[in-house]
Design an enzyme around this catalytic site. Structure first.
Site, mmCIF file in Angstrom:
data_model
loop_
_atom_site.group_PDB
_atom_site.id
_atom_site.type_symbol
_atom_site.label_atom_id
_atom_site.label_comp_id
_atom_site.label_asym_id
_atom_site.label_seq_id
_atom_site.Cartn_x
_atom_site.Cartn_y
_atom_site.Cartn_z
ATOM 1 C CD GLN A 1 47.634 -11.148 -13.970
ATOM 2 O OE1 GLN A 1 47.816 -10.321 -13.082
ATOM 3 N NE2 GLN A 1 48.427 -12.193 -14.150
ATOM 4 C CB THR B 1 14.197 -4.055 1.105
ATOM 5 O OG1 THR B 1 14.084 -4.243 2.539
ATOM 6 C CG2 THR B 1 13.116 -3.101 0.618
ATOM 7 C CB SER B 2 18.818 -6.425 0.396
ATOM 8 O OG SER B 2 18.832 -6.796 -0.965
ATOM 9 C CD GLU C 1 6.926 -11.976 -4.475
ATOM 10 O OE1 GLU C 1 6.988 -10.985 -5.228
ATOM 11 O OE2 GLU C 1 6.475 -11.922 -3.313
ATOM 12 N N GLY D 1 33.029 -0.966 -20.898
ATOM 13 C CA GLY D 1 33.487 0.422 -20.916
ATOM 14 C C GLY D 1 32.409 1.375 -21.420
ATOM 15 N N GLY D 2 32.800 2.277 -22.295
ATOM 16 C CA GLY D 2 31.864 3.265 -22.832
ATOM 17 C C GLY D 2 30.688 2.632 -23.538
ATOM 18 C CD GLU E 1 -2.917 -1.155 2.309
ATOM 19 O OE1 GLU E 1 -2.835 -0.247 3.171
ATOM 20 O OE2 GLU E 1 -3.827 -2.018 2.301
ATOM 21 N N PRO E 2 0.316 2.426 -0.307
ATOM 22 C CG PRO E 2 -1.022 4.074 -1.315
ATOM 23 C CD PRO E 2 -1.078 2.689 -0.746
ATOM 24 C CG ASP F 1 8.477 -18.530 2.950
ATOM 25 O OD1 ASP F 1 9.107 -17.491 3.197
ATOM 26 O OD2 ASP F 1 8.039 -19.298 3.843
#
Length: 377
Positions: free
Chosen positions: A273, A359-360, A236, A333-334, A124-125, A234
Protein backbone atom coordinates in the site's frame (compact mmCIF):
# COMPACT_ATOMS: atom_id res chain seq x y z
CA UNK A 1 -7.60 22.39 -26.33
CA UNK A 2 -5.68 19.54 -27.97
CA UNK A 3 -6.17 19.47 -31.74
CA UNK A 4 -5.35 16.69 -34.18
CA UNK A 5 -2.24 18.69 -35.10
CA UNK A 6 -1.12 18.62 -31.48
CA UNK A 7 -1.73 14.88 -31.23
CA UNK A 8 0.21 14.25 -34.43
CA UNK A 9 3.01 16.48 -33.17
CA UNK A 10 3.26 14.47 -29.94
CA UNK A 11 3.31 11.20 -31.85
CA UNK A 12 6.03 12.46 -34.19
CA UNK A 13 8.22 13.86 -31.42
CA UNK A 14 7.71 10.76 -29.23
CA UNK A 15 8.94 8.53 -32.07
CA UNK A 16 11.87 10.82 -32.80
CA UNK A 17 12.86 11.06 -29.14
CA UNK A 18 12.80 7.32 -28.58
CA UNK A 19 14.96 6.70 -31.65
CA UNK A 20 17.32 9.67 -31.82
CA UNK A 21 17.72 10.94 -28.23
CA UNK A 22 16.90 8.32 -25.60
CA UNK A 23 19.70 5.86 -26.56
CA UNK A 24 22.28 8.58 -25.87
CA UNK A 25 20.74 10.24 -22.81
CA UNK A 26 22.91 8.54 -20.19
CA UNK A 27 26.09 9.15 -22.17
CA UNK A 28 25.13 12.81 -22.69
CA UNK A 29 24.74 13.18 -18.93
CA UNK A 30 27.89 11.31 -17.92
CA UNK A 31 30.20 13.01 -20.42
CA UNK A 32 28.58 16.45 -20.22
CA UNK A 33 28.36 16.12 -23.97
CA UNK A 34 26.35 18.13 -26.46
CA UNK A 35 25.20 16.36 -29.62
CA UNK A 36 24.85 18.98 -32.34
CA UNK A 37 23.72 16.29 -34.78
CA UNK A 38 20.53 15.82 -32.74
CA UNK A 39 19.68 19.48 -33.23
CA UNK A 40 20.27 19.26 -36.94
CA UNK A 41 17.79 16.38 -37.06
CA UNK A 42 15.31 18.41 -35.00
CA UNK A 43 15.78 21.16 -37.60
CA UNK A 44 14.86 18.70 -40.34
CA UNK A 45 11.55 18.16 -38.52
CA UNK A 46 10.91 21.91 -38.68
CA UNK A 47 10.87 22.19 -34.88
CA UNK A 48 13.87 24.38 -34.08
CA UNK A 49 11.56 27.30 -34.72
CA UNK A 50 8.45 25.54 -33.47
CA UNK A 51 6.44 28.77 -32.93
CA UNK A 52 7.78 30.53 -36.03
CA UNK A 53 5.81 30.70 -39.33
CA UNK A 54 6.80 28.25 -42.03
CA UNK A 55 7.88 31.08 -44.34
CA UNK A 56 11.01 31.38 -42.17
CA UNK A 57 11.45 27.61 -41.86
CA UNK A 58 9.53 27.25 -38.62
CA UNK A 59 6.95 24.78 -37.39
CA UNK A 60 3.96 27.15 -37.38
CA UNK A 61 2.78 25.85 -33.98
CA UNK A 62 1.42 27.64 -30.93
CA UNK A 63 2.73 27.74 -27.36
CA UNK A 64 0.91 24.49 -26.53
CA UNK A 65 2.69 22.81 -29.42
CA UNK A 66 6.04 24.06 -28.14
CA UNK A 67 5.17 22.78 -24.65
CA UNK A 68 4.35 19.33 -26.02
CA UNK A 69 7.74 19.18 -27.75
CA UNK A 70 9.48 20.16 -24.49
CA UNK A 71 7.52 17.48 -22.66
CA UNK A 72 8.49 14.73 -25.05
CA UNK A 73 12.16 15.74 -25.12
CA UNK A 74 12.16 16.13 -21.33
CA UNK A 75 10.77 12.63 -20.92
CA UNK A 76 13.90 11.06 -22.46
CA UNK A 77 16.67 13.67 -21.94
CA UNK A 78 16.05 16.85 -20.00
CA UNK A 79 19.47 18.22 -21.01
CA UNK A 80 18.50 18.14 -24.67
CA UNK A 81 15.12 19.65 -23.82
CA UNK A 82 16.74 22.53 -21.93
CA UNK A 83 19.12 23.42 -24.76
CA UNK A 84 16.18 23.16 -27.15
CA UNK A 85 14.21 25.60 -24.98
CA UNK A 86 17.07 28.13 -24.92
CA UNK A 87 17.31 27.97 -28.70
CA UNK A 88 13.67 27.75 -29.78
CA UNK A 89 12.03 30.03 -27.20
CA UNK A 90 14.61 32.36 -25.64
CA UNK A 91 16.29 33.12 -28.96
CA UNK A 92 14.13 32.14 -31.95
CA UNK A 93 10.66 32.89 -30.56
CA UNK A 94 12.01 36.06 -28.97
CA UNK A 95 13.54 37.20 -32.25
CA UNK A 96 10.37 36.49 -34.22
CA UNK A 97 8.13 38.20 -31.65
CA UNK A 98 10.22 41.36 -31.44
CA UNK A 99 12.27 41.58 -34.62
CA UNK A 100 11.61 43.54 -37.78
CA UNK A 101 11.28 41.89 -41.18
CA UNK A 102 14.94 42.46 -42.07
CA UNK A 103 16.08 40.75 -38.86
CA UNK A 104 13.66 37.85 -39.30
CA UNK A 105 14.80 37.17 -42.86
CA UNK A 106 18.45 37.46 -41.90
CA UNK A 107 18.49 35.26 -38.80
CA UNK A 108 15.47 32.95 -38.62
CA UNK A 109 16.12 30.61 -41.58
CA UNK A 110 19.56 29.53 -40.31
CA UNK A 111 18.26 29.21 -36.72
CA UNK A 112 15.24 27.18 -37.82
CA UNK A 113 17.31 24.83 -39.98
CA UNK A 114 19.93 24.14 -37.33
CA UNK A 115 22.72 25.75 -39.32
CA UNK A 116 23.09 28.05 -36.34
CA UNK A 117 22.12 27.66 -32.69
CA UNK A 118 20.75 30.37 -30.44
CA UNK A 119 20.79 31.49 -26.81
CA UNK A 120 19.73 34.43 -24.64
CA UNK A 121 21.86 36.49 -22.26
CA UNK A 122 19.91 38.05 -19.38
CA UNK A 123 21.26 36.77 -16.04
CA UNK A 124 24.46 38.35 -14.73
CA UNK A 125 26.96 37.29 -12.02
CA UNK A 126 25.37 39.64 -9.49
CA UNK A 127 21.81 39.74 -10.85
CA UNK A 128 19.64 36.64 -11.17
CA UNK A 129 16.17 37.05 -9.71
CA UNK A 130 16.76 40.82 -9.85
CA UNK A 131 16.90 40.92 -13.64
CA UNK A 132 16.09 44.63 -13.77
CA UNK A 133 19.31 45.39 -11.91
CA UNK A 134 21.52 44.23 -14.76
CA UNK A 135 24.81 46.10 -15.22
CA UNK A 136 25.65 45.32 -18.84
CA UNK A 137 25.56 48.62 -20.71
CA UNK A 138 25.10 49.58 -24.35
CA UNK A 139 26.41 52.95 -25.49
CA UNK A 140 25.61 54.31 -28.96
CA UNK A 141 28.57 55.59 -30.98
CA UNK A 142 27.88 56.35 -34.62
CA UNK A 143 26.24 53.36 -36.29
CA UNK A 144 27.20 50.90 -33.53
CA UNK A 145 26.20 50.07 -29.99
CA UNK A 146 29.12 49.19 -27.73
CA UNK A 147 28.13 46.55 -25.16
CA UNK A 148 30.17 46.00 -22.02
CA UNK A 149 29.36 43.51 -19.26
CA UNK A 150 29.11 39.86 -18.31
CA UNK A 151 26.31 37.31 -18.49
CA UNK A 152 26.19 34.20 -16.31
CA UNK A 153 24.53 30.76 -16.41
CA UNK A 154 23.83 31.07 -20.13
CA UNK A 155 22.39 27.88 -21.60
CA UNK A 156 24.02 27.04 -24.96
CA UNK A 157 26.69 29.66 -24.26
CA UNK A 158 29.50 27.53 -25.66
CA UNK A 159 27.67 26.22 -28.73
CA UNK A 160 25.45 29.09 -29.93
CA UNK A 161 26.30 31.47 -32.74
CA UNK A 162 23.38 33.89 -32.31
CA UNK A 163 22.46 35.56 -29.01
CA UNK A 164 19.73 37.87 -27.78
CA UNK A 165 21.47 40.06 -25.18
CA UNK A 166 19.82 42.47 -22.75
CA UNK A 167 21.70 45.64 -21.81
CA UNK A 168 21.01 48.92 -20.08
CA UNK A 169 20.63 51.79 -22.57
CA UNK A 170 19.72 54.62 -20.22
CA UNK A 171 18.16 55.08 -16.80
CA UNK A 172 17.20 52.29 -14.36
CA UNK A 173 14.33 50.79 -16.34
CA UNK A 174 15.66 51.72 -19.77
CA UNK A 175 16.80 48.34 -21.04
CA UNK A 176 17.08 47.19 -24.65
CA UNK A 177 17.77 43.88 -26.36
CA UNK A 178 20.27 43.23 -29.13
CA UNK A 179 21.04 40.46 -31.61
CA UNK A 180 24.69 39.59 -31.05
CA UNK A 181 26.69 37.25 -33.22
CA UNK A 182 29.48 35.15 -31.77
CA UNK A 183 32.03 36.66 -34.18
CA UNK A 184 31.32 40.29 -33.27
CA UNK A 185 34.48 42.08 -32.03
CA UNK A 186 34.59 42.17 -28.23
CA UNK A 187 32.42 39.09 -27.69
CA UNK A 188 33.84 35.98 -26.02
CA UNK A 189 32.64 32.93 -24.13
CA UNK A 190 33.89 32.31 -20.61
CA UNK A 191 34.29 29.14 -18.62
CA UNK A 192 31.92 26.23 -19.20
CA UNK A 193 30.24 25.37 -15.90
CA UNK A 194 30.03 21.84 -14.49
CA UNK A 195 26.61 21.24 -12.96
CA UNK A 196 24.74 18.80 -10.71
CA UNK A 197 22.12 18.10 -13.36
CA UNK A 198 21.28 19.08 -16.93
CA UNK A 199 24.89 18.16 -17.54
CA UNK A 200 24.50 17.71 -21.28
CA UNK A 201 23.16 21.24 -21.72
CA UNK A 202 26.25 23.49 -21.90
CA UNK A 203 26.17 26.47 -19.55
CA UNK A 204 28.75 29.25 -19.50
CA UNK A 205 29.56 32.88 -18.89
CA UNK A 206 29.46 35.41 -21.75
CA UNK A 207 31.92 38.30 -21.81
CA UNK A 208 31.25 41.56 -23.66
CA UNK A 209 34.23 43.88 -23.77
CA UNK A 210 33.29 46.91 -25.82
CA UNK A 211 31.43 44.51 -28.13
CA UNK A 212 30.48 46.30 -31.38
CA UNK A 213 26.89 45.64 -32.41
CA UNK A 214 25.47 47.28 -35.57
CA UNK A 215 22.57 49.65 -34.87
CA UNK A 216 20.31 47.53 -37.09
CA UNK A 217 20.71 44.70 -34.54
CA UNK A 218 18.70 46.54 -31.93
CA UNK A 219 15.84 44.09 -31.31
CA UNK A 220 12.55 45.94 -31.01
CA UNK A 221 12.39 49.55 -29.88
CA UNK A 222 15.05 51.34 -27.84
CA UNK A 223 14.44 51.12 -24.05
CA UNK A 224 11.63 48.55 -24.56
CA UNK A 225 13.64 45.52 -23.41
CA UNK A 226 11.77 45.01 -20.14
CA UNK A 227 8.30 44.55 -21.70
CA UNK A 228 9.89 42.23 -24.27
CA UNK A 229 11.64 40.33 -21.48
CA UNK A 230 8.40 39.93 -19.52
CA UNK A 231 6.51 38.50 -22.49
CA UNK A 232 9.35 36.12 -23.35
CA UNK A 233 9.62 34.95 -19.73
CA UNK A 234 5.88 34.19 -19.61
CA UNK A 235 6.25 31.93 -22.66
CA UNK A 236 9.45 30.42 -21.27
CA UNK A 237 7.79 29.56 -17.96
CA UNK A 238 4.93 27.78 -19.69
CA UNK A 239 7.11 25.84 -22.10
CA UNK A 240 9.78 24.94 -19.52
CA UNK A 241 6.94 23.43 -17.49
CA UNK A 242 6.73 20.91 -20.31
CA UNK A 243 10.23 19.70 -19.39
CA UNK A 244 9.09 19.22 -15.79
CA UNK A 245 6.08 17.23 -17.05
CA UNK A 246 8.40 15.04 -19.12
CA UNK A 247 10.64 14.31 -16.12
CA UNK A 248 7.64 13.49 -13.93
CA UNK A 249 6.21 11.25 -16.67
CA UNK A 250 9.48 9.35 -16.98
CA UNK A 251 9.76 8.97 -13.20
CA UNK A 252 6.26 7.50 -13.04
CA UNK A 253 6.80 5.18 -16.01
CA UNK A 254 10.03 3.79 -14.56
CA UNK A 255 8.53 3.44 -11.08
CA UNK A 256 5.45 1.62 -12.34
CA UNK A 257 7.47 -0.82 -14.45
CA UNK A 258 9.85 -1.55 -11.57
CA UNK A 259 7.07 -1.95 -9.00
CA UNK A 260 5.34 -4.53 -11.19
CA UNK A 261 8.53 -6.52 -11.72
CA UNK A 262 10.29 -6.25 -8.35
CA UNK A 263 9.29 -8.82 -5.72
CA UNK A 264 9.83 -8.77 -1.98
CA UNK A 265 8.41 -11.37 0.37
CA UNK A 266 7.37 -13.25 -2.80
CA UNK A 267 5.04 -10.39 -3.74
CA UNK A 268 5.37 -7.66 -6.41
CA UNK A 269 5.98 -4.47 -4.49
CA UNK A 270 3.15 -2.76 -6.37
CA UNK A 271 0.88 -4.74 -4.06
CA UNK A 272 2.24 -2.89 -1.03
CA UNK A 273 0.00 0.00 0.00
CA UNK A 274 2.78 2.50 0.70
CA UNK A 275 4.20 1.91 -2.79
CA UNK A 276 0.70 2.28 -4.18
CA UNK A 277 0.37 5.62 -2.38
CA UNK A 278 3.56 6.94 -3.97
CA UNK A 279 2.48 5.84 -7.44
CA UNK A 280 -0.99 7.30 -6.96
CA UNK A 281 0.46 10.61 -5.79
CA UNK A 282 2.85 10.75 -8.75
CA UNK A 283 -0.01 10.13 -11.16
CA UNK A 284 -2.24 12.75 -9.53
CA UNK A 285 0.51 15.38 -9.48
CA UNK A 286 1.34 14.73 -13.12
CA UNK A 287 -2.25 15.02 -14.34
CA UNK A 288 -2.84 18.19 -12.33
CA UNK A 289 0.40 19.78 -13.53
CA UNK A 290 -0.30 18.88 -17.15
CA UNK A 291 -3.82 20.33 -16.99
CA UNK A 292 -2.55 23.56 -15.42
CA UNK A 293 0.30 23.90 -17.93
CA UNK A 294 -1.88 23.24 -20.97
CA UNK A 295 -4.42 25.76 -19.71
CA UNK A 296 -1.67 28.37 -19.36
CA UNK A 297 -0.55 27.56 -22.92
CA UNK A 298 -4.12 28.01 -24.14
CA UNK A 299 -4.39 31.32 -22.29
CA UNK A 300 -1.27 32.62 -24.04
CA UNK A 301 -3.20 32.83 -27.30
CA UNK A 302 -6.05 34.94 -25.87
CA UNK A 303 -4.22 38.17 -25.12
CA UNK A 304 -5.41 38.06 -21.51
CA UNK A 305 -3.02 38.64 -18.57
CA UNK A 306 -0.70 35.65 -18.48
CA UNK A 307 1.97 36.12 -15.82
CA UNK A 308 0.11 34.56 -12.86
CA UNK A 309 -0.82 31.43 -14.79
CA UNK A 310 2.65 31.14 -16.32
CA UNK A 311 4.24 31.32 -12.88
CA UNK A 312 1.64 28.98 -11.37
CA UNK A 313 2.24 26.19 -13.87
CA UNK A 314 5.98 26.72 -13.66
CA UNK A 315 6.26 26.46 -9.87
CA UNK A 316 3.81 23.57 -9.55
CA UNK A 317 5.25 21.49 -12.39
CA UNK A 318 8.81 22.04 -11.20
CA UNK A 319 8.10 21.00 -7.64
CA UNK A 320 6.09 17.90 -8.54
CA UNK A 321 8.88 16.82 -10.92
CA UNK A 322 11.37 16.93 -8.04
CA UNK A 323 9.00 15.10 -5.70
CA UNK A 324 8.10 12.49 -8.32
CA UNK A 325 11.81 11.84 -8.87
CA UNK A 326 12.34 11.42 -5.13
CA UNK A 327 9.45 8.95 -5.02
CA UNK A 328 10.96 7.06 -7.97
CA UNK A 329 14.27 6.69 -6.15
CA UNK A 330 12.44 5.50 -3.03
CA UNK A 331 10.45 2.91 -4.97
CA UNK A 332 13.59 1.58 -6.68
CA UNK A 333 15.48 1.61 -3.39
CA UNK A 334 19.20 0.96 -3.68
CA UNK A 335 18.94 0.56 -7.43
CA UNK A 336 17.34 3.99 -7.68
CA UNK A 337 20.42 5.49 -6.05
CA UNK A 338 22.73 3.95 -8.64
CA UNK A 339 23.55 5.27 -12.09
CA UNK A 340 22.57 1.96 -13.68
CA UNK A 341 19.01 3.29 -13.49
CA UNK A 342 17.82 6.65 -14.78
CA UNK A 343 15.81 7.91 -11.83
CA UNK A 344 18.78 9.50 -10.05
CA UNK A 345 19.35 11.58 -13.21
CA UNK A 346 15.72 12.65 -13.19
CA UNK A 347 16.18 14.07 -9.70
CA UNK A 348 19.36 15.95 -10.57
CA UNK A 349 17.73 17.37 -13.69
CA UNK A 350 14.43 18.21 -11.98
CA UNK A 351 16.04 20.38 -9.33
CA UNK A 352 17.03 22.99 -11.91
CA UNK A 353 13.37 23.41 -12.78
CA UNK A 354 12.90 25.05 -9.36
CA UNK A 355 15.73 27.51 -10.09
CA UNK A 356 15.96 28.32 -13.80
CA UNK A 357 13.52 30.73 -15.50
CA UNK A 358 12.88 32.25 -12.08
CA UNK A 359 13.06 30.44 -8.76
CA UNK A 360 10.00 28.96 -7.10
CA UNK A 361 10.15 31.76 -4.56
CA UNK A 362 10.07 34.41 -7.28
CA UNK A 363 7.15 32.66 -9.02
CA UNK A 364 5.11 32.89 -5.83
CA UNK A 365 5.93 36.60 -5.51
CA UNK A 366 4.77 37.16 -9.10
CA UNK A 367 1.53 35.27 -8.50
CA UNK A 368 0.77 37.26 -5.35
CA UNK A 369 1.51 40.59 -7.06
CA UNK A 370 -0.68 39.70 -10.02
CA UNK A 371 -3.53 38.70 -7.70
CA UNK A 372 -3.15 41.96 -5.78
CA UNK A 373 -3.19 43.98 -9.00
CA UNK A 374 -5.77 42.14 -11.10
CA UNK A 375 -7.70 39.97 -8.65
CA UNK A 376 -9.07 36.57 -9.64
CA UNK A 377 -10.18 36.26 -13.26
Amino acid sequence: MMTKEHELLRETVRHFSEKEIKPFAREIDETEGFRSEIFKKIGELGLLGVTVPSQYGGGDMDVLGATIVMEEFGRVCASTALSYLAHSILCVHNLHANGNEFQKKKYLPDLCSGKKLGAMGMTEPGYGSDAIGLETKAIKEGKFYHLTGRKMFITNGTVAQTFVIYARTGKEREVSSFIVEKDFPGFSVGKKLSKLGMRGSPTSELILEDCRVPEENLLGKLHQGLPQMKKTLDVERITISGISLGIAQAALEDSLAYAKDRKQFKTPIIEFQLVQKMLADMYTWLQAARTLTYEAARLSATGKPLSAMASACKVFSAEIATQASLHAIQILGGYGYCKDYNVERYLRDAKLMEIGAGTSEVQRIIIAKELSKLGLH
